[in-house]
Motif scaffolding. Structure first.
Motif, PDB file in Angstrom:
ATOM      1  N   GLY A   2      15.049  17.574   2.750  1.00  0.00           N
ATOM      2  CA  GLY A   2      14.122  17.693   1.474  1.00  0.00           C
ATOM      3  C   GLY A   2      14.892  16.919   0.260  1.00  0.00           C
ATOM      4  O   GLY A   2      14.274  17.144  -0.721  1.00  0.00           O
ATOM      5  N   LEU A   3      16.143  16.142   0.624  1.00  0.00           N
ATOM      6  CA  LEU A   3      16.760  15.504  -0.507  1.00  0.00           C
ATOM      7  C   LEU A   3      16.337  13.924  -0.785  1.00  0.00           C
ATOM      8  O   LEU A   3      16.961  13.386  -1.651  1.00  0.00           O
ATOM      9  N   VAL A   4      15.320  13.447  -0.250  1.00  0.00           N
ATOM     10  CA  VAL A   4      14.729  12.274  -0.554  1.00  0.00           C
ATOM     11  C   VAL A   4      14.160  12.181  -2.029  1.00  0.00           C
ATOM     12  O   VAL A   4      13.568  13.031  -2.322  1.00  0.00           O
ATOM     13  N   ARG A   5      14.414  11.252  -2.682  1.00  0.00           N
ATOM     14  CA  ARG A   5      13.864  11.101  -3.828  1.00  0.00           C
ATOM     15  C   ARG A   5      12.971   9.924  -4.263  1.00  0.00           C
ATOM     16  O   ARG A   5      13.256   8.951  -3.537  1.00  0.00           O
ATOM     17  N   PRO A   6      11.996   9.772  -5.210  1.00  0.00           N
ATOM     18  CA  PRO A   6      11.353   8.628  -5.557  1.00  0.00           C
ATOM     19  C   PRO A   6      12.282   7.523  -5.715  1.00  0.00           C
ATOM     20  O   PRO A   6      13.173   7.799  -6.670  1.00  0.00           O
ATOM     21  N   GLY A   7      12.072   6.348  -5.367  1.00  0.00           N
ATOM     22  CA  GLY A   7      12.974   5.089  -5.654  1.00  0.00           C
ATOM     23  C   GLY A   7      13.984   5.030  -4.670  1.00  0.00           C
ATOM     24  O   GLY A   7      14.757   3.920  -4.716  1.00  0.00           O
TER      25      GLY A   7
ATOM     26  N   VAL B  77      12.314   1.164   3.623  1.00  0.00           N
ATOM     27  CA  VAL B  77      11.075   1.017   3.030  1.00  0.00           C
ATOM     28  C   VAL B  77      11.244   2.139   1.827  1.00  0.00           C
ATOM     29  O   VAL B  77      11.911   3.223   1.744  1.00  0.00           O
ATOM     30  N   GLN B  78      10.633   1.692   0.758  1.00  0.00           N
ATOM     31  CA  GLN B  78      10.699   2.334  -0.360  1.00  0.00           C
ATOM     32  C   GLN B  78       9.757   3.772  -0.633  1.00  0.00           C
ATOM     33  O   GLN B  78       8.891   3.486  -0.134  1.00  0.00           O
ATOM     34  N   VAL B  79      10.467   4.477  -1.054  1.00  0.00           N
ATOM     35  CA  VAL B  79       9.870   5.928  -1.490  1.00  0.00           C
ATOM     36  C   VAL B  79       9.164   5.713  -2.654  1.00  0.00           C
ATOM     37  O   VAL B  79       9.806   5.737  -3.574  1.00  0.00           O
ATOM     38  N   LEU B  80       7.693   6.014  -2.859  1.00  0.00           N
ATOM     39  CA  LEU B  80       7.128   6.047  -3.914  1.00  0.00           C
ATOM     40  C   LEU B  80       7.061   7.522  -4.490  1.00  0.00           C
ATOM     41  O   LEU B  80       7.093   7.583  -5.906  1.00  0.00           O
TER      42      LEU B  80
ATOM     43  N   ARG C  73       0.700  -1.199  -0.080  1.00  0.00           N
ATOM     44  CA  ARG C  73       0.040   0.078   0.039  1.00  0.00           C
ATOM     45  C   ARG C  73       0.850   1.193   0.046  1.00  0.00           C
ATOM     46  O   ARG C  73       2.025   1.039   0.459  1.00  0.00           O
ATOM     47  N   GLY C  74       0.302   2.361  -0.711  1.00  0.00           N
ATOM     48  CA  GLY C  74       0.968   3.544  -0.477  1.00  0.00           C
ATOM     49  C   GLY C  74       0.431   4.443   0.630  1.00  0.00           C
ATOM     50  O   GLY C  74      -0.700   4.776   0.498  1.00  0.00           O
TER      51      GLY C  74
ATOM     52  N   VAL D 151       5.658  12.557   2.046  1.00  0.00           N
ATOM     53  CA  VAL D 151       6.525  11.490   1.442  1.00  0.00           C
ATOM     54  C   VAL D 151       5.555  10.300   1.447  1.00  0.00           C
ATOM     55  O   VAL D 151       5.101   9.978   2.331  1.00  0.00           O
ATOM     56  N   THR D 152       5.506   9.708   0.265  1.00  0.00           N
ATOM     57  CA  THR D 152       4.472   8.707   0.211  1.00  0.00           C
ATOM     58  C   THR D 152       5.480   6.959   0.114  1.00  0.00           C
ATOM     59  O   THR D 152       6.443   7.110  -0.745  1.00  0.00           O
ATOM     60  N   LEU D 153       5.186   6.371   0.920  1.00  0.00           N
ATOM     61  CA  LEU D 153       6.146   5.090   1.284  1.00  0.00           C
ATOM     62  C   LEU D 153       5.085   3.853   0.852  1.00  0.00           C
ATOM     63  O   LEU D 153       3.916   3.912   0.892  1.00  0.00           O
ATOM     64  N   ALA D 154       5.842   2.900   0.552  1.00  0.00           N
ATOM     65  CA  ALA D 154       5.140   1.398   0.227  1.00  0.00           C
ATOM     66  C   ALA D 154       5.414   0.721   1.382  1.00  0.00           C
ATOM     67  O   ALA D 154       6.351   0.387   1.709  1.00  0.00           O
ATOM     68  N   VAL D 155       4.241   0.221   1.934  1.00  0.00           N
ATOM     69  CA  VAL D 155       4.400  -0.381   3.127  1.00  0.00           C
ATOM     70  C   VAL D 155       3.198  -1.867   2.954  1.00  0.00           C
ATOM     71  O   VAL D 155       2.529  -1.435   2.222  1.00  0.00           O
TER      72      VAL D 155
END
Length: 268
Positions: free
Chosen positions: A131-136, A164-167, A117-118, A200-204
């Motif tokens: 703020g340097l987190v990027r998708p993937g 945890v993956q950043v979507l 789920r996102g 930030v949307t995460l895949a869990v």
């Protein structure tokens, strides 16, 4: 010959009619040949449901007379790759651009891994690695919670989830700036990232989503960025407490929050 002028006029008319007829026959023949010319067309080899990612095993290229080729029909297998059906496609049916969408048009759901789920987490530049987190990217999720009672504070930092993956970051799902939509139109996409959206949307997994939402209500969450070269998934960690962080056994006095009162219209 009683009337040579009439004969010549009739001959001219007959000649003109012959030329017109020959021209019509030639044009009609060219049209028939053009309409019957076989052209490459992509068709489905089995029934494909809606919202299904296409690949080369689901379609094939057949030669279809141009007259029977539908508008917006695809002509190469490469045209269907990485696209998602927006409507069901039946076996033997021509695959149309109007029945598929690109990953950009499909939205974030395209990038959520199966059975996951996102979940969006509220962040800012301080608790999201500036703020340097990027998708993937992959992050660890930490939470700080106060277990104290009365005027004594017992704040602890806990690593809730690791790797945890950043979507998505804000509205940035990692798409290129210029994309081509399913209808062939070019669109310039300019994500705002954290500048315009503080999430930030995460895949869990579903059970992790419940815990993550509850943890966000109980305390403050922060993200730490993992290295792209780290192969180890998890690390054994102890909870960080005031005692083992500051090296003193005493509990720190709890800082009282400012009291406030909500005044509503009408006194309620």
């Amino acid at each position: 010959m009683k009337n040579p002028k009439a004969f010549v006029a009739a001959l001219i008319v007959a000649l003109l009619m012959t030329l017109v007829q020959c021209r019509y026959v030639a044009q009609r023949e060219a049209t028939i040949l053009y309409d019957s010319e076989p052209v490459a067309t992509v068709v489905a080899v089995r029934d494909i449901p809606e919202n299904f990612k296409l690949d080369e095993t689901m379609v094939e290229v057949v030669m279809v007379p141009r007259k029977w080729r539908q508008p917006k029909a695809m002509s190469e297998v490469d045209d269907v790759l990485e696209r998602i059906t927006s409507l069901p496609i039946l076996e033997g049916e021509q695959v149309l651009f109007t029945k598929v969408v690109t990953p950009y048009e499909a939205g974030l759901a395209y990038y959520v891994p199966p059975r996951m789920r996102g979940v969006a987490v509220a962040v800012d530049e301080y608790n999201a690695v500036g703020g340097l987190v990027r998708p993937g990217n992959y992050v660890d999720i930490l939470g700080t919670f106060d277990f104290g009672t009365g005027d004594k504070s017992d704040v602890r930092a806990v690593t809730l989830f690791q790797r945890v993956q950043v979507l998505a970051v804000g509205d940035d799902v990692g798409q290129p700036t210029a994309v081509t939509l399913a209808d062939g139109e070019d669109y310039v996409y300019e994500p705002q990232g954290l500048d315009g959206n503080r999430t930030v949307t995460l895949a869990v997994y579903p059970d992790e989503a419940q815990k993550l939402i509850l943890a966000q209500e109980l305390g403050a969450l922060s993200l730490t960025l993992r290295s792209l070269y780290e192969q180890e998934r998890t690390v054994e960690l102890e909870h960080a407490t005031i005692h083992n962080t500051l090296g003193i056994p005493q509990r720190v006095r709890y800082r009282q929050r400012a009291r406030y009162e909500v005044i509503r219209a009408g006194g309620f």
